[in-house]
Enzyme design. Sequence first.
Site, short mmCIF file in Angstrom:
data_model
loop_
_atom_site.label_atom_id
_atom_site.label_comp_id
_atom_site.label_asym_id
_atom_site.label_seq_id
_atom_site.Cartn_x
_atom_site.Cartn_y
_atom_site.Cartn_z
CE LYS A 83 -4.41 0.49 2.42
NZ LYS A 83 -4.78 0.59 3.68
C1 E4P Z 1 -8.00 0.95 4.31
O1 E4P Z 1 -7.38 0.84 3.19
C2 E4P Z 1 -7.98 2.16 4.76
O2 E4P Z 1 -6.71 2.43 5.27
C3 E4P Z 1 -9.15 2.17 5.79
O3 E4P Z 1 -10.38 1.86 5.22
C4 E4P Z 1 -9.10 3.73 6.23
O4 E4P Z 1 -10.53 3.69 7.35
P1 E4P Z 1 -10.62 5.09 8.08
O5 E4P Z 1 -10.62 6.47 7.27
O6 E4P Z 1 -11.81 4.74 8.92
O7 E4P Z 1 -9.39 5.22 9.06
#
Ligand code: E4P
Length: 218
Positions: A83
Amino acid sequence: MKLYLDTANVEEIKKAANWGVICGVTTNPSLASKEDESFETILPAICNNIEGPISAEVIAMDYEGMLKEARELAGMHKNVVIKIPVMPEGLRAVKTLAQEDIRVNVTLVFSVNQALLAARAGASYISPFLGRLDDIGQTGVELVRDIVDMIDLHDLDSEVIAASIRHPEHVQAVALAGAHIATVPFKVLEQMFKHPLTDLGIEKFLSDWEKKEAAHKK
Ligand code: E4P
């Protein structure tokens, strides 16, 4: 639309894996920081419990640092997806990693233009964050729909992961908006099963059955 679990908690992953509806996991540094164990311990445990793409995020913000971390993470298991935030150094790293057949999930996407850049760099996955857009008064689901339309219109290869999901309505909205994947927190996954009429229906079926059984025994 496929469902991934958005967590670094191995117990949640084991429970969801048993339900048979999850085919991938996304993590991020904030989710990993909630857990007691080191991420080097958690990541293999996640990979052992879900057969599917597992996103692990780089911490480095420079090209060389991202490549080093990405190669180390990808070397831990064949299902690890890297990522990387949408930024110039990040997309440069995406291009290099794609040439090495290392899949990348481009994260923190808040516009169609960012998604287009990510797709052009060779991202396997693009993660628009709908909950965080809703938080600032915009409509996250619309962004997901626009990115899916743009990917389809230009026949691009990236899959769209609807991320930052806060409640079950988000999941059904992004399913109808055409997202390829939704990554959902464990609590939201549990809520998705629930409907008061299902609970009432089960209660009624069981009580009717018991009444019939009792009548037969008389
Ligand atoms: C997933 O890939 C993201 O990092 C995650 O859904 C972020 O979620 P949040 O905005 O609730 O922290």
